[in-house]
Structures are given as C-alpha cells and as structure tokens.
Scaffold this active site. Structure first.
Site, PDB file in Angstrom:
ATOM      1  N   SER A 140      42.438  33.827 -19.312  1.00 55.99           N
ATOM      2  CA  SER A 140      41.635  34.936 -19.832  1.00 55.99           C
ATOM      3  C   SER A 140      42.509  36.150 -20.103  1.00 55.99           C
ATOM      4  CB  SER A 140      40.591  35.300 -18.778  1.00 55.99           C
ATOM      5  OG  SER A 140      40.016  36.550 -19.058  1.00 55.99           O
ATOM      6  N   TYR A 164      38.161  38.438 -10.532  1.00 57.56           N
ATOM      7  CA  TYR A 164      38.116  37.354 -11.527  1.00 57.56           C
ATOM      8  C   TYR A 164      39.476  37.205 -12.210  1.00 57.56           C
ATOM      9  CZ  TYR A 164      37.272  35.100 -16.021  1.00 57.56           C
ATOM     10  OH  TYR A 164      37.362  34.291 -17.124  1.00 57.56           O
ATOM     11  N   LYS A 168      42.487  34.035 -12.213  1.00 57.82           N
ATOM     12  CA  LYS A 168      43.091  33.392 -13.394  1.00 57.82           C
ATOM     13  C   LYS A 168      44.615  33.564 -13.368  1.00 57.82           C
ATOM     14  CE  LYS A 168      39.340  31.858 -15.411  1.00 57.82           C
ATOM     15  NZ  LYS A 168      39.106  30.422 -15.626  1.00 57.82           N
TER      16      LYS A 168
HETATM   17  P1  NAD Z   1      30.280  28.659 -18.641  1.00 61.47           P
HETATM   18  O1  NAD Z   1      29.769  29.203 -17.348  1.00 61.47           O
HETATM   19  O2  NAD Z   1      29.328  28.541 -19.780  1.00 61.47           O
HETATM   20  O3  NAD Z   1      30.959  27.236 -18.408  1.00 61.47           O
HETATM   21  C1  NAD Z   1      31.568  26.887 -17.179  1.00 61.47           C
HETATM   22  C2  NAD Z   1      31.035  25.510 -16.803  1.00 61.47           C
HETATM   23  O4  NAD Z   1      31.624  25.134 -15.547  1.00 61.47           O
HETATM   24  C3  NAD Z   1      29.511  25.505 -16.598  1.00 61.47           C
HETATM   25  O5  NAD Z   1      28.965  24.404 -17.287  1.00 61.47           O
HETATM   26  C4  NAD Z   1      29.337  25.349 -15.086  1.00 61.47           C
HETATM   27  O6  NAD Z   1      28.145  24.667 -14.759  1.00 61.47           O
HETATM   28  C5  NAD Z   1      30.602  24.581 -14.716  1.00 61.47           C
HETATM   29  N1  NAD Z   1      31.045  24.761 -13.322  1.00 61.47           N
HETATM   30  C6  NAD Z   1      31.128  25.925 -12.629  1.00 61.47           C
HETATM   31  N2  NAD Z   1      31.580  25.674 -11.386  1.00 61.47           N
HETATM   32  C7  NAD Z   1      31.812  24.336 -11.302  1.00 61.47           C
HETATM   33  C8  NAD Z   1      32.285  23.476 -10.276  1.00 61.47           C
HETATM   34  N3  NAD Z   1      32.606  23.938  -9.054  1.00 61.47           N
HETATM   35  N4  NAD Z   1      32.393  22.156 -10.542  1.00 61.47           N
HETATM   36  C9  NAD Z   1      32.045  21.662 -11.766  1.00 61.47           C
HETATM   37  N5  NAD Z   1      31.575  22.421 -12.764  1.00 61.47           N
HETATM   38  C10 NAD Z   1      31.473  23.749 -12.541  1.00 61.47           C
HETATM   39  O7  NAD Z   1      31.539  29.561 -19.059  1.00 61.47           O
HETATM   40  P2  NAD Z   1      32.381  29.578 -20.409  1.00 61.47           P
HETATM   41  O8  NAD Z   1      32.132  30.878 -21.068  1.00 61.47           O
HETATM   42  O9  NAD Z   1      32.176  28.317 -21.150  1.00 61.47           O
HETATM   43  O10 NAD Z   1      33.856  29.640 -19.800  1.00 61.47           O
HETATM   44  C11 NAD Z   1      34.639  28.485 -19.621  1.00 61.47           C
HETATM   45  C12 NAD Z   1      35.952  28.869 -18.971  1.00 61.47           C
HETATM   46  O11 NAD Z   1      36.589  29.860 -19.779  1.00 61.47           O
HETATM   47  C13 NAD Z   1      35.787  29.512 -17.580  1.00 61.47           C
HETATM   48  O12 NAD Z   1      36.828  29.039 -16.759  1.00 61.47           O
HETATM   49  C14 NAD Z   1      35.942  30.993 -17.856  1.00 61.47           C
HETATM   50  O13 NAD Z   1      36.447  31.688 -16.738  1.00 61.47           O
HETATM   51  C15 NAD Z   1      36.933  31.003 -19.002  1.00 61.47           C
HETATM   52  N6  NAD Z   1      36.833  32.199 -19.862  1.00 61.47           N
HETATM   53  C16 NAD Z   1      35.629  32.546 -20.421  1.00 61.47           C
HETATM   54  C17 NAD Z   1      35.533  33.699 -21.199  1.00 61.47           C
HETATM   55  C18 NAD Z   1      34.234  34.121 -21.815  1.00 61.47           C
HETATM   56  O14 NAD Z   1      34.107  35.298 -22.211  1.00 61.47           O
HETATM   57  N7  NAD Z   1      33.244  33.239 -21.950  1.00 61.47           N
HETATM   58  C19 NAD Z   1      36.680  34.497 -21.415  1.00 61.47           C
HETATM   59  C20 NAD Z   1      37.885  34.107 -20.840  1.00 61.47           C
HETATM   60  C21 NAD Z   1      37.942  32.947 -20.062  1.00 61.47           C
HETATM   61  N1  UFG Z   2      29.603  46.903 -23.880  1.00 65.18           N
HETATM   62  C1  UFG Z   2      28.602  47.825 -24.147  1.00 65.18           C
HETATM   63  N2  UFG Z   2      27.344  47.530 -23.713  1.00 65.18           N
HETATM   64  C2  UFG Z   2      27.036  46.367 -23.068  1.00 65.18           C
HETATM   65  C3  UFG Z   2      28.067  45.449 -22.805  1.00 65.18           C
HETATM   66  C4  UFG Z   2      29.349  45.738 -23.218  1.00 65.18           C
HETATM   67  O1  UFG Z   2      28.842  48.881 -24.732  1.00 65.18           O
HETATM   68  O2  UFG Z   2      25.861  46.174 -22.701  1.00 65.18           O
HETATM   69  C5  UFG Z   2      30.959  47.190 -24.381  1.00 65.18           C
HETATM   70  C6  UFG Z   2      32.033  47.223 -23.309  1.00 65.18           C
HETATM   71  O3  UFG Z   2      32.145  48.501 -22.747  1.00 65.18           O
HETATM   72  C7  UFG Z   2      33.269  46.795 -24.106  1.00 65.18           C
HETATM   73  C8  UFG Z   2      32.717  45.821 -25.149  1.00 65.18           C
HETATM   74  O4  UFG Z   2      31.323  46.112 -25.231  1.00 65.18           O
HETATM   75  O5  UFG Z   2      33.801  47.915 -24.784  1.00 65.18           O
HETATM   76  C9  UFG Z   2      32.898  44.349 -24.794  1.00 65.18           C
HETATM   77  O6  UFG Z   2      32.372  44.138 -23.474  1.00 65.18           O
HETATM   78  P1  UFG Z   2      32.088  42.650 -22.927  1.00 65.18           P
HETATM   79  O7  UFG Z   2      31.444  42.790 -21.588  1.00 65.18           O
HETATM   80  O8  UFG Z   2      31.372  41.852 -23.961  1.00 65.18           O
HETATM   81  O9  UFG Z   2      33.542  42.019 -22.822  1.00 65.18           O
HETATM   82  P2  UFG Z   2      34.814  42.478 -21.986  1.00 65.18           P
HETATM   83  O10 UFG Z   2      35.891  42.781 -22.977  1.00 65.18           O
HETATM   84  O11 UFG Z   2      34.488  43.512 -21.004  1.00 65.18           O
HETATM   85  O12 UFG Z   2      35.187  41.175 -21.138  1.00 65.18           O
HETATM   86  C10 UFG Z   2      35.079  39.827 -21.650  1.00 65.18           C
HETATM   87  C11 UFG Z   2      34.692  38.898 -20.495  1.00 65.18           C
HETATM   88  C12 UFG Z   2      35.799  38.816 -19.509  1.00 65.18           C
HETATM   89  C13 UFG Z   2      37.081  38.416 -20.193  1.00 65.18           C
HETATM   90  C14 UFG Z   2      37.382  39.379 -21.317  1.00 65.18           C
HETATM   91  C15 UFG Z   2      38.604  38.941 -22.058  1.00 65.18           C
HETATM   92  O13 UFG Z   2      33.512  39.373 -19.862  1.00 65.18           O
HETATM   93  O14 UFG Z   2      35.492  37.813 -18.575  1.00 65.18           O
HETATM   94  O15 UFG Z   2      36.280  39.441 -22.214  1.00 65.18           O
HETATM   95  O16 UFG Z   2      38.488  37.579 -22.357  1.00 65.18           O
HETATM   96  F1  UFG Z   2      38.099  38.448 -19.326  1.00 65.18           F
END
Ligand code: NAD
Ligand code: UFG
Length: 359
Positions: A140, A164, A168
């Site tokens: 991330s 978090y 990572k």
């Molecule tokens: P998500 O929650 O939709 O998907 C994660 C999946 O993992 C879910 O289906 C959940 O049921 C499963 N899971 C959780 N704990 C588990 C366990 N102990 N055993 C087996 N399965 C388990 O999230 P996502 O947005 O698809 O994210 C996927 C990966 O990408 C995560 O590792 C997250 O940290 C990373 N990531 C996500 C974002 C984002 O903004 N969505 C950004 C950066 C990194």
């Molecule tokens: N924001 C608002 N109102 C809201 C939610 C967000 O103004 O209700 C703003 C935030 O302040 C920020 C932007 O929208 O400026 C994006 O915010 P997000 O919460 O959508 O995303 P972040 O960049 O904070 O973080 C996301 C994930 C993290 C990940 C990161 C980089 O939540 O887990 O992107 O991948 F690490």
C-alpha cells in the site's frame, strides 16, 4: 497457464483480479474467510467469464462444475490446515487477504498485526514447505506516510504513520529478508495508491460494510441517495483547489497490473520487485465530486468539514518503474472510474447484501 492461489479473492480487488486471471486462461484456487466479502462475488465472476457457476462440493468448498478452473474454499490464512488444503500444485500465490481500514487499525492494532503480519508469515511458511516461492503481495502507498517529494518514487523513505501502514511495511521487510535468505523466491510487492471503480458490467464492485471511510464509496452512496451529504475534509490544503489530492486507479487497471506482475515473475528469474501501482496523476476531492455528479447525472451535495488527522495534502505515484519492469500502465480515466463505479452502485445500492438475502 498457471495454477494460482488467490487469498482474499472474494474481496474488492481480489474478485476483479480473479476475473482477469480467468480471462487469461489461468486456473484459480481462492481461499477467503468471507470476513469482509461473500461468495456471491465469485459466482458473478464465474458467470462473467462463461463458467457454469459454482457448485458446493463440500461444506465451505465450491467449484465450477465443467472446467474445474475456479475453486473457492472458506478458510483463514492464520490456520495452517486451511493453507495446506489449498497449496498442493500451486505455481504462484496472489495474497490479497488482510485487513485494510486505517482508522480501525489505530483502535485494534493487535488484530491488524495478527492478520496482516502473522497471517502472512504463516502463508510464507506453508509456501516454503510446499516448494512454492512465487508471490504477489498487496502492499500500500500508506507505507510512504507523508512525503515531501511528489510524485512518490519507490526509493522514497518508508515511514508509515499508522498501524495499518506499519503492518504492510513490516511484511515488505520480511519478504526482503526471505528473498535474501535462500534462492528461488520471486516476489512482487505492489504498492497500490487509491483503488476505485468497478467492472464495467456493474456486476462486481466494492461493497464496504457500514459507513464508508473512503471517498469514492461515500460519494457513490451520496449520489444514490443513501447518504445526504459528503463531508470534504479540509479546503485549505496547499493544493490547486484546497482539497486533498490523490492518485485514483481504476480497479480493472489494478487487476491487469497483477496479471502483468504474476506472469512476469513466473517467466522470470529470482527477484524482489517493489512497485507503485498508480496512474501518476492527481485528482482533488472536488474533481472527483464533479466528475461523479456529471457521469451519474445525480447531485452530490458536499460541505467543508475539518481536516482528517493523518491525511497528507497530496499522494501521487511515480508510475514509471512499473511501466518499465512490467510494461504496464493505467489506461482508464477518472470518468471511466466514475461511470463504472456508478453502474455498480446503481445496480447494487446495498452491495451484495440484497442478493445474499434473496439467496
Ligand atoms: P477486501 O476487504 O475487499 O478484501 C480482502 C479479502 O480478504 C476479503 O475478501 C476478506 O474476507 C479476506 N480476508 C480477510 N482476512 C482474512 C483471513 N484471515 N483469512 C482469509 N481471508 C481473509 O479489501 P481489498 O480492498 O480488496 O484489499 C485487498 C488487499 O489490498 C488488502 O491486503 C489491502 O490491505 C490491500 N490494499 C487495499 C487498498 C484499498 O484501498 N482497497 C489500498 C492498498 C492496499
Ligand atoms: N475524503 C473526504 N471525505 C471523505 C473521505 C475522504 O474529503 O468522506 C478525502 C480525504 O481527506 C483524502 C481523499 O478524500 O483527501 C481520499 O481519502 P480516502 O479515505 O478515500 O483515501 P486515503 O488516501 O486516505 O487512503 C486510501 C486507503 C488506504 C491506503 C491509501 C493508499 O484508505 O488504506 O489509500 O493506497 F493506504
């Protein structure tokens, strides 16, 4: 064609990646505990790629009945027996399973270190025992914390500012140690920026539980009338319109980035890749609000609220290293993200819940 294990494959990014991997001809075994997802997401993936659905073959185990190219196992990455049952014959693992809420990680750090760090360590032990040493890991942009230099290159200091992000960063360190400790490992740590949107069919998408923390699903729910108004966290940032700037990436571009990464690893030498997956372009909160309102034809009322603690003003990827190493770049625009996200939201206002209740 490869046999791939997809942990967390029923989730938001995992389900879209499963779709593209199946389209490329790979065979998939998905392990998910459904703590933040539902098997219906993969039923829809199966139908989108023309498989004959998923049949229950045992409790918590489903398989596509004709080709046998997609099987789904309910299980936890922290349970060695669950891992053992899915690792036989696997060429590479795409590891999405994990917890992802920054705010929750502040209040429940033990849970985050348990699933994200201990769970990954157990997965790596089991991979080692099964002779599978090829891994794509969901990292991330949160590992960068607040950076002075934007766009952010992979060489930027790793300085996460919440639990978090620290989980990572810790897994990335563990993977670097492992790759250095014995030959045979091929690992890609993919540092996602802000994944949003949905598959263009509107059949699969992001299904946040409760009140969305993130901007895109919140705007979607305002546009569909589920929530009255968006709070914009600060309009006095040092950015062109005063609102926060992020690098939004269409989830289908992200899925294609994973396919490029795993195919690159499988056909290449031992290596450790640490790559940003982003577009290299920044958009403000108000850019996204206006684009979503235009594409959906719905109003998105908003009001300015105080800054959210811990938010950086700008987070944008330097996307060049992924382009040169994988030959991959994002292709989709902010309008594409809004159009496809809206198709999903409009067809599934309460995510998978209605379908699940009906089934
Ligand atoms: P998500 O929650 O939709 O998907 C994660 C999946 O993992 C879910 O289906 C959940 O049921 C499963 N899971 C959780 N704990 C588990 C366990 N102990 N055993 C087996 N399965 C388990 O999230 P996502 O947005 O698809 O994210 C996927 C990966 O990408 C995560 O590792 C997250 O940290 C990373 N990531 C996500 C974002 C984002 O903004 N969505 C950004 C950066 C990194
Ligand atoms: N924001 C608002 N109102 C809201 C939610 C967000 O103004 O209700 C703003 C935030 O302040 C920020 C932007 O929208 O400026 C994006 O915010 P997000 O919460 O959508 O995303 P972040 O960049 O904070 O973080 C996301 C994930 C993290 C990940 C990161 C980089 O939540 O887990 O992107 O991948 F690490």
């Amino acid at each position: 064609m490869a046999n791939l294990l997809i942990t967390g494959g029923a989730g938001f990014i995992g389900s879209h990646t499963c779709l593209v991997l199946l389209e490329r001809g790979h065979s998939l075994v998905v392990l998910d505990d459904f703590s933040n997802s539902h098997p219906v997401a993969l039923e829809r993936v199966a139908s989108l790629v023309g498989l004959q659905g998923l049949n229950a073959v045992a409790p918590g185990h489903w398989r596509d009945p004709v080709q046998g190219r997609l099987s789904l196992h309910r299980g936890d990455i922290r349970n060695p027996q669950d891992l053992e049952s899915v690792l036989a014959g696997i060429d590479a693992v795409l590891h999405f399973a994990g917890l992802k809420s920054v705010g929750e990680s502040v209040h429940h750090p033990l849970r985050y270190w348990d699933v994200n760090v201990s769970g990954t360590r157990l997965l790596l032990e089991q991979m080692q025992q099964h002779g599978c040493r090829t891994l794509v890991f969901s990292s991330s942009a949160s590992i960068y914390g607040t950076q002075e230099r934007v766009p952010i290159p992979e060489s930027a200091p790793i300085q996460p500012i919440n639990p978090y992000g620290r989980t990572k960063a810790t897994v990335e360190q563990l993977l670097a140690d492992l790759v250095g400790s014995e030959p045979g490992w091929r690992v890609a740590c993919l540092r996602y920026f802000n994944p949003v949107g949905a598959h263009a069919s509107g059949l699969i998408g992001e299904d946040p539980s409760g009140v969305p923390n993130n901007l895109f699903p919140y705007i979607s729910q305002v546009a569909s009338g589920l929530r009255p108004c968006l709070s914009v966290y600060g309009d006095d940032w040092d950015t062109p319109d005063g609102t926060g700037v992020r690098d939004y990436i269409h989830v289908m571009d992200l899925a294609e980035g994973h396919v490029a990464a795993v195919e690159h690893l499988i056909s290449g030498p031992d290596q450790l890749l640490q790559l940003n997956l982003g577009s290299g372009r920044g958009h403000s909160v108000l850019d996204l609000v206006h684009a979503f309102a235009t594409v959906s034809g719905r109003p998105v009322p908003w009001q300015v609220a105080p800054r959210r603690p811990g938010d950086p003003a700008i987070s944008v990827a330097d996307a060049e290293l992924a382009a040169s190493r994988l030959g991959w770049r994002t292709r989709r625009t902010l309008e594409d993200m809004c159009r496809d996200g809206w198709a999903w939201q409009a067809a599934n206002p309460r995510g998978y819940t209605d379908r699940v209740r009906a089934s």
